[in-house]
Motif scaffolding. Structure first.
Motif, mmCIF file in Angstrom:
data_model
loop_
_atom_site.group_PDB
_atom_site.id
_atom_site.type_symbol
_atom_site.label_atom_id
_atom_site.label_comp_id
_atom_site.label_asym_id
_atom_site.label_seq_id
_atom_site.Cartn_x
_atom_site.Cartn_y
_atom_site.Cartn_z
ATOM 1 N N GLU A 286 0.817 -1.206 0.000
ATOM 2 C CA GLU A 286 0.000 0.000 0.000
ATOM 3 C C GLU A 286 0.857 1.266 0.000
ATOM 4 O OE1 GLU A 286 -2.663 -0.149 3.252
ATOM 5 O OE2 GLU A 286 -3.811 -1.860 2.475
ATOM 6 N N SER A 287 2.111 1.138 0.443
ATOM 7 C CA SER A 287 3.006 2.295 0.478
ATOM 8 C C SER A 287 3.895 2.387 -0.748
ATOM 9 C CB SER A 287 3.885 2.238 1.734
ATOM 10 O OG SER A 287 3.100 2.254 2.897
ATOM 11 N N LEU A 288 3.777 1.424 -1.652
ATOM 12 C CA LEU A 288 4.608 1.457 -2.858
ATOM 13 C C LEU A 288 4.319 2.703 -3.679
ATOM 14 C CD1 LEU A 288 4.628 -2.234 -4.132
ATOM 15 C CD2 LEU A 288 6.627 -0.831 -3.601
ATOM 16 N N GLY A 289 5.369 3.224 -4.307
ATOM 17 C CA GLY A 289 5.199 4.357 -5.190
ATOM 18 C C GLY A 289 4.624 3.933 -6.531
ATOM 19 N N THR A 290 4.759 4.789 -7.481
ATOM 20 C CA THR A 290 4.190 4.529 -8.809
ATOM 21 C C THR A 290 5.287 4.595 -9.861
ATOM 22 O OG1 THR A 290 3.672 6.884 -9.066
ATOM 23 C CG2 THR A 290 1.941 5.454 -8.161
ATOM 24 N N HIS A 291 5.097 3.832 -10.929
ATOM 25 C CA HIS A 291 5.996 3.884 -12.079
ATOM 26 C C HIS A 291 5.371 4.763 -13.159
ATOM 27 C CE1 HIS A 291 7.685 0.278 -10.126
ATOM 28 N NE2 HIS A 291 8.798 0.610 -10.755
ATOM 29 N N GLY A 292 6.109 5.766 -13.581
ATOM 30 C CA GLY A 292 5.609 6.663 -14.617
ATOM 31 C C GLY A 292 5.723 6.055 -15.999
ATOM 32 N N GLN A 293 5.309 6.827 -16.991
ATOM 33 C CA GLN A 293 5.364 6.354 -18.372
ATOM 34 C C GLN A 293 6.790 6.106 -18.837
ATOM 35 O OE1 GLN A 293 3.232 9.219 -20.718
ATOM 36 N NE2 GLN A 293 1.222 8.632 -19.909
ATOM 37 N N ASP A 294 7.733 6.847 -18.240
ATOM 38 C CA ASP A 294 9.138 6.655 -18.598
ATOM 39 C C ASP A 294 9.774 5.501 -17.826
ATOM 40 O OD1 ASP A 294 8.997 7.840 -16.157
ATOM 41 O OD2 ASP A 294 10.304 9.542 -16.634
ATOM 42 N N GLY A 295 8.985 4.807 -17.002
ATOM 43 C CA GLY A 295 9.492 3.662 -16.255
ATOM 44 C C GLY A 295 10.141 4.012 -14.937
ATOM 45 N N LEU A 296 10.223 5.302 -14.586
ATOM 46 C CA LEU A 296 10.853 5.709 -13.338
ATOM 47 C C LEU A 296 9.922 5.453 -12.159
ATOM 48 C CD1 LEU A 296 12.549 9.077 -14.364
ATOM 49 C CD2 LEU A 296 13.553 6.792 -14.270
ATOM 50 N N TYR A 297 10.518 4.984 -11.083
ATOM 51 C CA TYR A 297 9.756 4.704 -9.870
ATOM 52 C C TYR A 297 9.814 5.925 -8.962
ATOM 53 C CZ TYR A 297 8.609 2.746 -5.292
ATOM 54 O OH TYR A 297 8.068 2.516 -4.059
ATOM 55 N N GLU A 298 8.654 6.485 -8.646
ATOM 56 C CA GLU A 298 8.563 7.650 -7.779
ATOM 57 C C GLU A 298 7.874 7.260 -6.483
ATOM 58 O OE1 GLU A 298 9.718 10.614 -7.952
ATOM 59 O OE2 GLU A 298 10.490 10.658 -9.998
ATOM 60 N N VAL A 299 8.438 7.704 -5.365
ATOM 61 C CA VAL A 299 7.795 7.445 -4.085
ATOM 62 C C VAL A 299 6.555 8.324 -3.970
ATOM 63 C CG1 VAL A 299 9.968 6.825 -2.989
ATOM 64 C CG2 VAL A 299 9.182 9.184 -2.889
ATOM 65 N N LYS A 300 5.662 7.947 -3.092
ATOM 66 C CA LYS A 300 4.419 8.675 -2.930
ATOM 67 C C LYS A 300 4.660 10.038 -2.288
ATOM 68 C CE LYS A 300 0.897 5.041 -2.596
ATOM 69 N NZ LYS A 300 -0.159 4.458 -1.729
ATOM 70 N N ASP A 301 3.710 10.945 -2.526
ATOM 71 C CA ASP A 301 3.726 12.233 -1.843
ATOM 72 C C ASP A 301 3.101 12.079 -0.461
ATOM 73 O OD1 ASP A 301 4.772 13.348 -4.085
ATOM 74 O OD2 ASP A 301 2.890 14.160 -4.830
ATOM 75 N N TRP A 302 3.672 12.811 0.500
ATOM 76 C CA TRP A 302 3.020 12.869 1.797
ATOM 77 C C TRP A 302 1.824 13.800 1.694
ATOM 78 C CZ3 TRP A 302 2.303 17.083 5.165
ATOM 79 C CH2 TRP A 302 1.746 16.749 6.399
#
Length: 662
Positions: A286-302
């Motif tokens: 549930e705390s995993l970030g998201t992968h964008g269209q460019d494949g980069l993994y971004e952590v979630k925003d607080w």
């Protein structure tokens, strides 16, 4: 002696200026080195106008504002000088300048506001002759300055105490004397006389102790006397506790018993019941970030969520209810403090004083350090004094917006927070064919127990997800278990199989045991990473208190020797004033000690912050404001849990919303 004094409009127009030294004139004429330009960019624009003074490149800069006419009065002088009259000078020239030239200044400001086009404004400025408009001001300024300087010299002389005349030399008093030794005279005393005088004072002090029963007695040493006293009073000392020996059974230990006592090698992944370790517990999906269209993994925003009303978006109806509550003797929530201002008028310091006091108390409740809250409120007040407002709602909106704008300016970083961009830029920059690329290096520093190693592993997880090959350097060679802790993290991250979308990524530990030089280990780790094609080196350091100079020098040596790309300060969200003290002293020590003689680089300070235990403070996020205010550097991540995915990035709007919530 002053170096520079100027009077400017907030739009950037210099109405009058004077430089008193050639160096100051040269620095002021260059926009890149002008202390006034630094003041505008790094203090006024960023909402730090509540500071007492600003220091830059050896200059101390003081200023005052006139909001009605949008003027800035600035005085700059050498930081080493103690000029006590600067504040009086600013007050005097501000009052005198406005009294003499207010009609001209009002016309000038009105004409600027009438023109929105920059080119038209530039053309208008060429038509104004400031030297003619302010004719005679130089003479008046010189008189004011000379009067203040003469008064300062006179006060300094009058406060100087009378010269102390020493008459009698030290004479060793007799044992029964009741007076203290006298002060030596100005007569020359040889070394033997000095030694005799010192010995006489020691004998005198020992004599006092003997009369009070604290010295040794004639019958024996102090230890013997103490033992005798204990015996007489019936006090018996307890024997020191001895180590309890391990008791072995009569039967021979089994293999399982021996395995539990074997700490020489890494154990297989077994839980407390001997089963396989649940690796899914190390990652909260549930705390995993998201992968964008460019494949980069971004952590979630607080994200800040509050079921109550927001500080800024309070409705007028709610404000009227709070005003009614105030009439009954209660101020209610924070928004009610603005009900003190009603009517149409120019705001004065007396109007704003109760409002700013309530604002300061609110920020302190949000865990903002007291001195930071004071400076922020002073800056907001300086920006509002003299402004024309009308109606309850207009006043309320004006003050609220001023605070929100000030907080936003402070929290908005003046450097990029995109760590991925910085890493990729360095790794992709062209190099000569004969030169081998260095990995991107990040040093984690901070006091003991804030969670440097744990959050370093979270950052490592994030980097591996983005396809980077990471080397963790175990440079905490002091704390027992520090290397083993990183070894466990590396083992867990390796077994999680969290490589990037292209299959790249990975982690390895570089360690040299305990008791070694941390700077040397870091240098070896960077060299090893360069030879084995690692992308990023994360350097873990030992925790240390900010006042421990030898340890701070050792940390500065590590920084100066290896010149890392990023120095990350790890601090706790739970502390207020302590966070300011820790961060400011770490930053100052690194800057001072890393630029000492013999080092090849300039002084380096903190480049960014990682705030841990963020999940424990709810909306009391004042530590973020305090830490950003001290260094002007951004908070890159916040830690908010116990798994590798519990890492968040901050948005300025979310922090401001939490700070302004009731």
């Amino acid at each position: 002696m002053l170096d520079h004094c100027s009077i400017s409009h907030k739009g950037g127009v210099v109405l009058w200026s004077r430089s008193f030294t050639p160096a100051a004139a040269q620095a002021t004429s260059n926009p890149a080195t002008s202390p006034v330009n630094f003041l505008i960019r790094e203090v006024l624009i960023e909402g730090r106008s509540g500071e007492d003074r600003y220091e830059k490149d050896g200059y101390a800069i003081r200023w005052t504002l006139v909001n009605e006419l949008e003027l800035i009065f600035v005085v700059a002088y050498q930081r080493i000088l103690q000029l006590t009259y600067v504040e009086d000078l600013l007050t005097a020239i501000k009052a005198l300048f406005i009294k003499l030239f207010e009609p001209f200044l009002a016309t000038f400001v009105a004409s600027l506001h009438a023109l929105n086009n920059k080119s038209m404004r530039a053309g208008l400025l060429q038509t104004w002759d400031f030297s003619k408009a302010f004719e005679g001001w130089d003479t008046l300024f010189d008189k004011v300055l000379k009067g203040l300087e003469d008064r300062t010299i006179h006060d300094r002389r009058s406060k100087a105490g009378p010269t102390v005349h020493i008459e009698d030399p030290i004479t060793p008093p007799s044992d029964d004397a009741g007076t203290e030794p006298t002060i030596p005279s100005e007569a020359p005393i040889d070394e033997e006389q000095i030694a005799r005088n010192v010995q006489a004072v020691k004998n005198r002090l020992r004599g006092k102790g003997r009369r009070r029963g604290m010295g040794r007695t004639a019958s024996g040493s102090g230890r013997e006397s103490l033992q005798a006293s204990d015996t007489e009073t019936g006090i018996s000392k307890k024997k020191a506790k001895t180590k309890v020996q391990r008791k072995w059974g009569t039967e021979a230990p089994t293999e399982a018993d021996m395995a539990t006592l074997d700490f020489s090698v890494d154990k297989p992944n077994l839980d407390s019941h001997g089963g396989s370790l649940n690796l899914s517990a190390l990652v909260d999906k549930e705390s995993l970030g998201t992968h964008g269209q460019d494949g980069l993994y971004e952590v979630k925003d607080w994200e800040f969520t509050n079921s109550g009303t927001d500080f800024v978006s309070r409705t007028l109806a709610a404000q009227q209810q709070e005003q009614a509550a105030k009439a009954s003797g209660s101020l209610g929530a924070l928004g009610s403090i603005f009900a003190r201002l009603t009517g149409t008028k120019f705001l004065t310091e007396n109007d704003l004083k109760p409002v700013l006091e309530g604002m300061k108390q609110h920020l302190m409740k949000k865990n903002v350090a007291k001195n930071i809250a004071d400076k922020i409120c002073e800056g907001v007040g300086e920006g509002l004094v003299g402004k024309k407002v009308g109606g309850f709602q207009t006043i309320n909106t004006t003050v609220r917006q001023a605070l929100s704008t000030s907080l936003t300016r402070i929290l908005t970083p003046n450097t990029s927070t995109d760590l991925l961009l910085s890493i990729r830029t360095k790794l992709s920059s062209p190099l000569p064919s004969t030169q081998q690329r260095l990995p991107y290096s990040i040093v984690f520093v901070g006091v003991n127990g804030v969670g440097k190693s744990t959050n370093l592993s979270k950052v490592c997880f994030w980097l591996i997800q983005n396809g980077f090959k990471v080397l963790i350097a175990a440079c905490d060679t002091f704390r027992s278990g520090a290397v083993e802790q990183l070894r466990v993290h590396v083992r867990n991250l390796s077994m999680l199989d969290v490589s990037g979308p292209d299959g790249k990524g990975g982690v390895e530990l570089f360690e040299r045991g305990y008791g070694k030089d941390a700077a040397g280990i870091a240098k070896e780790a960077i060299g090893y990473a360069k030879d084995h094609d690692f992308d990023v080196v994360l350097i873990d350091t030992a925790g240390r208190m900010q006042d421990n100079e030898p340890l701070m020098r050792a940390l500065a040596k590590l920084v100066a020797t290896n010149n890392p790309d990023k120095i990350m300060f790890v601090g706790e969200a739970l502390v207020g004033n302590e966070a300011v003290d820790q961060l400011s002293k770490f930053d100052r020590a690194l800057r001072d000690f890393s630029s000492i003689s013999g080092m090849s680089m300039k002084g380096r300070g903190i480049d960014g912050m990682l705030v841990t235990k963020w999940d424990t403070v709810d909306d009391k996020v004042g530590a973020a404001l305090s830490m950003t205010y001290v260094t002007g550097q951004p908070i890159i991540f916040v830690g908010c849990g116990q798994t590798y995915t519990d890492l968040r990035q901050l948005r300025v709007s979310n922090v401001v919303q939490a700070l302004l919530s009731d």
